[in-house]
Write a protein that holds these residues in place. Structure first.
Motif, PDB file in Angstrom:
ATOM      1  N   ASP A  49      80.893 -30.476 -26.067  1.00  0.00           N
ATOM      2  CA  ASP A  49      79.825 -29.576 -25.636  1.00  0.00           C
ATOM      3  C   ASP A  49      80.344 -28.433 -24.767  1.00  0.00           C
ATOM      4  O   ASP A  49      79.642 -27.946 -23.884  1.00  0.00           O
ATOM      5  CB  ASP A  49      78.732 -30.346 -24.892  1.00  0.00           C
ATOM      6  N   GLY A  50      81.586 -27.995 -25.030  1.00  0.00           N
ATOM      7  CA  GLY A  50      82.055 -26.858 -24.256  1.00  0.00           C
ATOM      8  C   GLY A  50      83.543 -26.653 -24.316  1.00  0.00           C
ATOM      9  O   GLY A  50      84.278 -27.389 -24.991  1.00  0.00           O
ATOM     10  N   ILE A 176      79.784 -23.982 -21.285  1.00  0.00           N
ATOM     11  CA  ILE A 176      79.105 -25.168 -21.807  1.00  0.00           C
ATOM     12  C   ILE A 176      78.259 -24.726 -22.994  1.00  0.00           C
ATOM     13  O   ILE A 176      77.504 -23.753 -22.905  1.00  0.00           O
ATOM     14  CB  ILE A 176      78.220 -25.821 -20.734  1.00  0.00           C
ATOM     15  N   LEU A 177      78.366 -25.447 -24.108  1.00  0.00           N
ATOM     16  CA  LEU A 177      77.743 -25.037 -25.368  1.00  0.00           C
ATOM     17  C   LEU A 177      76.837 -26.131 -25.911  1.00  0.00           C
ATOM     18  O   LEU A 177      77.051 -27.316 -25.652  1.00  0.00           O
ATOM     19  CB  LEU A 177      78.817 -24.729 -26.416  1.00  0.00           C
ATOM     20  N   SER A 186      75.317 -32.154 -19.304  1.00  0.00           N
ATOM     21  CA  SER A 186      76.778 -32.077 -19.216  1.00  0.00           C
ATOM     22  C   SER A 186      77.269 -32.349 -17.798  1.00  0.00           C
ATOM     23  O   SER A 186      76.702 -31.853 -16.818  1.00  0.00           O
ATOM     24  CB  SER A 186      77.256 -30.703 -19.679  1.00  0.00           C
ATOM     25  N   THR A 187      78.334 -33.139 -17.688  1.00  0.00           N
ATOM     26  CA  THR A 187      78.926 -33.450 -16.378  1.00  0.00           C
ATOM     27  C   THR A 187      80.430 -33.206 -16.333  1.00  0.00           C
ATOM     28  O   THR A 187      81.026 -33.246 -15.259  1.00  0.00           O
ATOM     29  CB  THR A 187      78.662 -34.911 -15.989  1.00  0.00           C
ATOM     30  N   TRP A 188      81.084 -32.944 -17.471  1.00  0.00           N
ATOM     31  CA  TRP A 188      82.549 -32.878 -17.477  1.00  0.00           C
ATOM     32  C   TRP A 188      83.077 -31.774 -16.579  1.00  0.00           C
ATOM     33  O   TRP A 188      84.107 -31.920 -15.937  1.00  0.00           O
ATOM     34  CB  TRP A 188      83.084 -32.702 -18.899  1.00  0.00           C
ATOM     35  N   TRP A 189      82.364 -30.654 -16.499  1.00  0.00           N
ATOM     36  CA  TRP A 189      82.862 -29.524 -15.710  1.00  0.00           C
ATOM     37  C   TRP A 189      82.815 -29.806 -14.214  1.00  0.00           C
ATOM     38  O   TRP A 189      83.482 -29.149 -13.423  1.00  0.00           O
ATOM     39  CB  TRP A 189      82.046 -28.275 -16.035  1.00  0.00           C
TER      40      TRP A 189
END
Length: 231
Positions: A49-50, A176-177, A186-189
């Motif tokens: 997702d990004g 983020i896409l 989303s949490t990865w960033w």
């Protein structure tokens, strides 16, 4: 170009959307070299997702002042966008625009909706620390090109331009896409850097992302969707 390799992380959190956060990406490093053998790496990580990338000077010694960064995000004229006029407090109202209606400096995060209304993308930065400065976006030079821009001399305290010491890595540039739900969930960033996870989860990065929800006042339908998703 180095061979692609997996990059996986797991952290336990006291605050946020999940107690266990997983970070899984494929990483590749593109290396460049000047005739004088000075090296520059671009570290790129791709997620479901990004995508995120950063610059690295892996070798050398000494201190240098960075006077500009040339990273730019080119956005189609037809993209709908929610942008916040730049302000040091990062507390302005987000306005909906159907095209490149205004040229100025903008705050993070910047939210865009592609012509295909199911696709959204949010531009942000992560792992900003004392080795560099926080930045803003600017389309002053070209309407559809949002350039990463360093602070002006009158913005903030101390020296506006950052001084770096080699070897050095820049903050991450984050995109983020996906659907709106992908962006909100989303949490990865937020897992950059791993050794400061608690600070990231409770600090200004969280506020700047979720503050978007409350300040997009010109799009009540979008506010409802975001609020439903964040529960």
């Amino acid at each position: 170009m180095q061979q692609t390799k997996p990059n996986k992380r797991r952290i336990y959190c006291l605050h946020g959307k999940r107690s266990l956060r997983k970070n899984s990406a494929n990483e590749v490093v593109a290396s460049f070299e000047t005739p004088e053998k000075d090296r520059l790496n671009i570290i790129i990580r791709a997620y479901n997702d990004g995508i995120t990338f950063r610059y690295e000077f892996p070798e050398g010694k000494g201190n240098f002042t960075v006077t500009d960064e040339l990273t730019s995000y080119v956005v189609p004229d037809s993209a709908v966008r929610w942008l916040q006029k730049f302000d040091l407090s990062n507390e302005n109202i987000y306005n909906k625009m159907n095209a490149d209606e205004e040229q100025r400096n903008w705050s993070y995060p910047a939210l865009f909706q592609a012509t295909d209304s199911s696709c959204w993308y949010l531009v942000h930065e992560a792992d900003v620390n004392r080795d560099y400065c926080a930045t803003k976006l600017s389309n002053l030079n070209k309407k559809n090109s949002y350039k990463v821009t360093l602070p002006g001399a009158h913005e903030g305290e101390g020296e506006a331009l950052p001084t770096i010491s080699l070897p050095w890595k820049s903050p991450w540039r984050v995109i983020i896409l996906g659907q709106l739900s992908d962006i909100v969930e989303s949490t990865w960033w937020k897992m950059y850097p791993p050794h400061q996870s608690l600070k990231i989860l409770t600090g200004s990065n969280r506020d700047s992302f979720h503050g978007t929800i409350g300040r997009i006042t010109t799009a009540p339908g979008i506010i409802k969707q975001l609020r439903n998703l964040q529960i």
